[in-house]
Write a protein that holds these residues in place. Structure first.
Motif, mmCIF file in Angstrom:
data_model
loop_
_atom_site.group_PDB
_atom_site.id
_atom_site.type_symbol
_atom_site.label_atom_id
_atom_site.label_comp_id
_atom_site.label_asym_id
_atom_site.label_seq_id
_atom_site.Cartn_x
_atom_site.Cartn_y
_atom_site.Cartn_z
ATOM 1 N N ALA A 29 0.819 -1.219 0.000
ATOM 2 C CA ALA A 29 0.000 0.000 0.000
ATOM 3 C C ALA A 29 0.849 1.262 0.000
ATOM 4 O O ALA A 29 0.395 2.317 -0.464
ATOM 5 C CB ALA A 29 -0.943 -0.002 1.209
ATOM 6 N N THR A 30 2.084 1.179 0.495
ATOM 7 C CA THR A 30 2.930 2.381 0.559
ATOM 8 C C THR A 30 4.194 2.261 -0.286
ATOM 9 O O THR A 30 5.021 3.170 -0.284
ATOM 10 C CB THR A 30 3.339 2.663 2.023
ATOM 11 O OG1 THR A 30 4.032 1.520 2.551
ATOM 12 C CG2 THR A 30 2.118 2.949 2.881
ATOM 13 N N LEU A 31 4.346 1.163 -1.018
ATOM 14 C CA LEU A 31 5.550 0.965 -1.815
ATOM 15 C C LEU A 31 5.487 1.766 -3.112
ATOM 16 O O LEU A 31 4.495 1.708 -3.837
ATOM 17 C CB LEU A 31 5.727 -0.529 -2.137
ATOM 18 C CG LEU A 31 6.958 -0.908 -2.973
ATOM 19 C CD1 LEU A 31 8.247 -0.548 -2.238
ATOM 20 C CD2 LEU A 31 6.929 -2.402 -3.308
ATOM 21 N N ASN A 32 6.544 2.532 -3.415
ATOM 22 C CA ASN A 32 6.613 3.241 -4.694
ATOM 23 C C ASN A 32 7.777 2.686 -5.512
ATOM 24 O O ASN A 32 8.531 1.834 -5.060
ATOM 25 C CB ASN A 32 6.746 4.759 -4.487
ATOM 26 C CG ASN A 32 7.993 5.122 -3.698
ATOM 27 O OD1 ASN A 32 9.094 4.706 -4.018
ATOM 28 N ND2 ASN A 32 7.822 5.914 -2.643
ATOM 29 N N ASN A 33 7.906 3.189 -6.737
ATOM 30 C CA ASN A 33 8.878 2.610 -7.667
ATOM 31 C C ASN A 33 10.199 3.366 -7.721
ATOM 32 O O ASN A 33 10.999 3.136 -8.628
ATOM 33 C CB ASN A 33 8.271 2.533 -9.074
ATOM 34 C CG ASN A 33 7.773 3.893 -9.554
ATOM 35 O OD1 ASN A 33 8.215 4.926 -9.075
ATOM 36 N ND2 ASN A 33 6.836 3.888 -10.489
ATOM 37 N N SER A 34 10.454 4.227 -6.779
ATOM 38 C CA SER A 34 11.691 5.011 -6.808
ATOM 39 C C SER A 34 12.849 4.206 -6.241
ATOM 40 O O SER A 34 12.652 3.234 -5.509
ATOM 41 C CB SER A 34 11.504 6.293 -5.989
ATOM 42 O OG SER A 34 11.249 5.977 -4.630
ATOM 43 N N PRO A 35 14.082 4.621 -6.574
ATOM 44 C CA PRO A 35 15.254 3.951 -5.978
ATOM 45 C C PRO A 35 15.401 4.338 -4.514
ATOM 46 O O PRO A 35 14.681 5.209 -4.000
ATOM 47 C CB PRO A 35 16.415 4.492 -6.819
ATOM 48 C CG PRO A 35 15.950 5.829 -7.282
ATOM 49 C CD PRO A 35 14.470 5.685 -7.514
ATOM 50 N N LEU A 36 16.333 3.718 -3.838
ATOM 51 C CA LEU A 36 16.654 4.122 -2.476
ATOM 52 C C LEU A 36 17.187 5.554 -2.466
ATOM 53 O O LEU A 36 17.797 6.010 -3.439
ATOM 54 C CB LEU A 36 17.711 3.187 -1.875
ATOM 55 C CG LEU A 36 17.294 1.727 -1.635
ATOM 56 C CD1 LEU A 36 18.497 0.924 -1.136
ATOM 57 C CD2 LEU A 36 16.146 1.634 -0.653
ATOM 58 N N ASP A 37 16.941 6.256 -1.378
ATOM 59 C CA ASP A 37 17.459 7.616 -1.254
ATOM 60 C C ASP A 37 18.989 7.568 -1.274
ATOM 61 O O ASP A 37 19.596 6.723 -0.594
ATOM 62 C CB ASP A 37 16.971 8.238 0.060
ATOM 63 C CG ASP A 37 17.274 9.714 0.137
ATOM 64 O OD1 ASP A 37 18.448 10.072 0.386
ATOM 65 O OD2 ASP A 37 16.347 10.517 -0.056
ATOM 66 N N GLY A 40 20.968 6.979 1.828
ATOM 67 C CA GLY A 40 20.882 5.701 2.532
ATOM 68 C C GLY A 40 19.899 5.723 3.684
ATOM 69 O O GLY A 40 19.813 4.758 4.447
ATOM 70 N N SER A 41 19.116 6.794 3.814
ATOM 71 C CA SER A 41 18.206 6.931 4.949
ATOM 72 C C SER A 41 17.083 5.898 4.935
ATOM 73 O O SER A 41 16.525 5.586 5.994
ATOM 74 C CB SER A 41 17.609 8.343 4.970
ATOM 75 O OG SER A 41 16.887 8.591 3.767
ATOM 76 N N ASP A 42 16.696 5.390 3.758
ATOM 77 C CA ASP A 42 15.612 4.401 3.701
ATOM 78 C C ASP A 42 16.140 2.988 3.431
ATOM 79 O O ASP A 42 15.388 2.103 3.027
ATOM 80 C CB ASP A 42 14.568 4.785 2.668
ATOM 81 C CG ASP A 42 15.155 5.026 1.280
ATOM 82 O OD1 ASP A 42 16.391 4.941 1.135
ATOM 83 O OD2 ASP A 42 14.378 5.300 0.355
ATOM 84 N N PHE A 43 17.452 2.777 3.645
ATOM 85 C CA PHE A 43 18.052 1.444 3.508
ATOM 86 C C PHE A 43 17.920 0.714 4.836
ATOM 87 O O PHE A 43 18.180 1.282 5.890
ATOM 88 C CB PHE A 43 19.527 1.573 3.132
ATOM 89 C CG PHE A 43 20.277 0.267 3.108
ATOM 90 C CD1 PHE A 43 20.262 -0.527 1.978
ATOM 91 C CD2 PHE A 43 20.975 -0.169 4.228
ATOM 92 C CE1 PHE A 43 20.950 -1.738 1.946
ATOM 93 C CE2 PHE A 43 21.663 -1.377 4.206
ATOM 94 C CZ PHE A 43 21.645 -2.159 3.067
ATOM 95 N N PRO A 44 17.545 -0.561 4.839
ATOM 96 C CA PRO A 44 17.159 -1.369 3.667
ATOM 97 C C PRO A 44 15.649 -1.329 3.443
ATOM 98 O O PRO A 44 14.897 -0.803 4.270
ATOM 99 C CB PRO A 44 17.593 -2.777 4.106
ATOM 100 C CG PRO A 44 17.313 -2.770 5.590
ATOM 101 C CD PRO A 44 17.629 -1.372 6.065
ATOM 102 N N ARG A 48 9.733 3.360 5.342
ATOM 103 C CA ARG A 48 8.615 4.303 5.170
ATOM 104 C C ARG A 48 7.482 3.845 6.079
ATOM 105 O O ARG A 48 7.600 2.842 6.780
ATOM 106 C CB ARG A 48 8.142 4.296 3.696
ATOM 107 C CG ARG A 48 7.609 2.931 3.300
ATOM 108 C CD ARG A 48 7.457 2.752 1.808
ATOM 109 N NE ARG A 48 6.826 1.474 1.487
ATOM 110 C CZ ARG A 48 7.437 0.307 1.491
ATOM 111 N NH1 ARG A 48 8.726 0.244 1.797
ATOM 112 N NH2 ARG A 48 6.783 -0.802 1.214
ATOM 113 N N SER A 49 6.360 4.520 6.024
ATOM 114 C CA SER A 49 5.183 4.094 6.782
ATOM 115 C C SER A 49 4.689 2.745 6.266
ATOM 116 O O SER A 49 4.539 2.549 5.063
ATOM 117 C CB SER A 49 4.074 5.148 6.641
ATOM 118 O OG SER A 49 2.889 4.703 7.248
ATOM 119 N N GLY A 50 4.450 1.809 7.171
ATOM 120 C CA GLY A 50 3.935 0.499 6.780
ATOM 121 C C GLY A 50 4.924 -0.351 6.036
ATOM 122 O O GLY A 50 4.527 -1.267 5.316
#
Length: 341
Positions: A29-37, A40-44, A48-50
């Protein structure tokens, strides 16, 4: 008219890049198609929410063939991908991911430009320990900005082994193009992973290139120096052993007893030999390129100090840890026991 144009633009953006479709990811529901920031803040797993919401548990049997599929149209000329598993069901930046498959080129698509993704196949290695894991798909695109894509999915492994020997023998997941590492891939090449593991697949007609920076250590090299076993000492051929000299002993006095040390090899893995023809138990020495032919699947020994996992008729040998050997298709640890005679 403007509304229709805007709708078309949004639809194109939504289907752009690539998202793993099978296995079904966490947090759809919250997954988008962009690469990792890049920071590295959203690794792994694209934090994100959920992020770890489970909409479907993906069940896979060890040793069975599985499908990797994608949603989206922007494959950026393909590139190289890895599939990895972590024991942490909600991984953090400190979690350990172990690679079960490397695709060098042709992933997620083999065509030029943005030709869309193509289904890939992979296997959970035979003997992989049963349990729940976080499955990760990572992608390093060939054309465009230097990025790292990562989607994760919940999986349950069944019909597997009962110990961690197969898991620990796999290489660590490759990480690049993020601020948390100096490792970088170059544009217009299909990145060659420093340690792709035994389960690697190279697409035909790829433009391979090595990453730069601190990207980990390549597999292979000479084995660690083992502790040599003492050579047996034969008695002199010219004469029989002399009898022990007679000694006097005072009452209540005990002679010193000799200390005898025995060395035992104790199996610590429990990985059964592959059920294959006799050729699987006596593999050939590694050929040029680091791979040798093999038969069947499972853990194999190449002498005492190398082991490998047979996959699709090829095996890449790796060194055993110091203090262990590979015998009868299992890793064993040397242990010394001393007692008084």
């Amino acid at each position: 008219m403007y509304s229709l144009a805007l709708f078309g633009l949004l639809a194109t953006a939504a289907s752009g890049h690539m998202i793993m479709n099978t296995p079904e990811p966490y947090g759809m529901a919250t997954l988008n198609n962009s690469p990792l920031d890049p920071s590295g803040s959203d690794f792994p797993c694209k934090q994100r929410s959920g992020v770890y919401a489970v909409s479907k548990m993906n069940t896979m049997a060890a040793g069975s063939s599985q499908i990797l599929s994608f949603t989206g149209s922007a494959s950026h000329g393909g590139g190289s991908c890895q599939l990895s598993l972590s024991k942490d069901k909600e991984p953090t930046k400190d979690s350990k991911f172990k690679v079960i498959k490397s695709y060098i080129g042709g992933c997620p698509g083999a065509g030029a430009g943005n030709s869309g993704g193509q289904n890939q196949t992979f296997e959970i290695p035979a003997g992989f320990p049963s349990g729940e894991y976080a499955f990760a798909w990572t992608w390093f695109n060939k054309i465009g900005n230097r990025e790292m894509y990562m989607n994760c999915a919940p999986v349950t492994i069944t019909e597997g082994g009962s110990d961690d020997s197969v898991f620990e023998a796999l290489p660590d997941m490759f990480v690049a193009n993020l601020a948390i590492t100096t490792c970088k891939s170059a544009e217009t090449i299909d990145v060659v992973f420093p340690n792709p593991g035994a389960f690697a697949q190279t697409a035909p007609s790829v433009e391979k290139g090595n990453p730069t920076g601190d990207c980990g250590t390549a597999a292979g090299g000479p084995p660690s120096a083992p502790v040599p076993a003492p050579a047996p000492v034969a008695p002199p051929a010219s004469s029989a052993p002399a009898p022990p000299a007679a000694t006097s002993q005072a009452p209540g006095e005990f002679a010193q007893r000799p200390t005898i040390t025995m060395t035992a090899f104790v199996t610590v893995t429990g990985v059964p030999p592959a059920a294959t023809s006799p050729a699987a138990s006596a593999p050939a020495a590694p050929s040029s390129g680091g791979k040798s032919p093999c038969t069947g699947t499972g853990l194999l020994c190449n002498g005492l100090f190398q082991f490998g996992l047979c996959d699709h008729g090829k095996v890449t040998w790796q060194n055993v840890a110091l203090g262990t050997t590979c015998e009868n298709n299992a890793i064993v640890r040397k242990r010394s026991v001393a007692f008084r005679g």
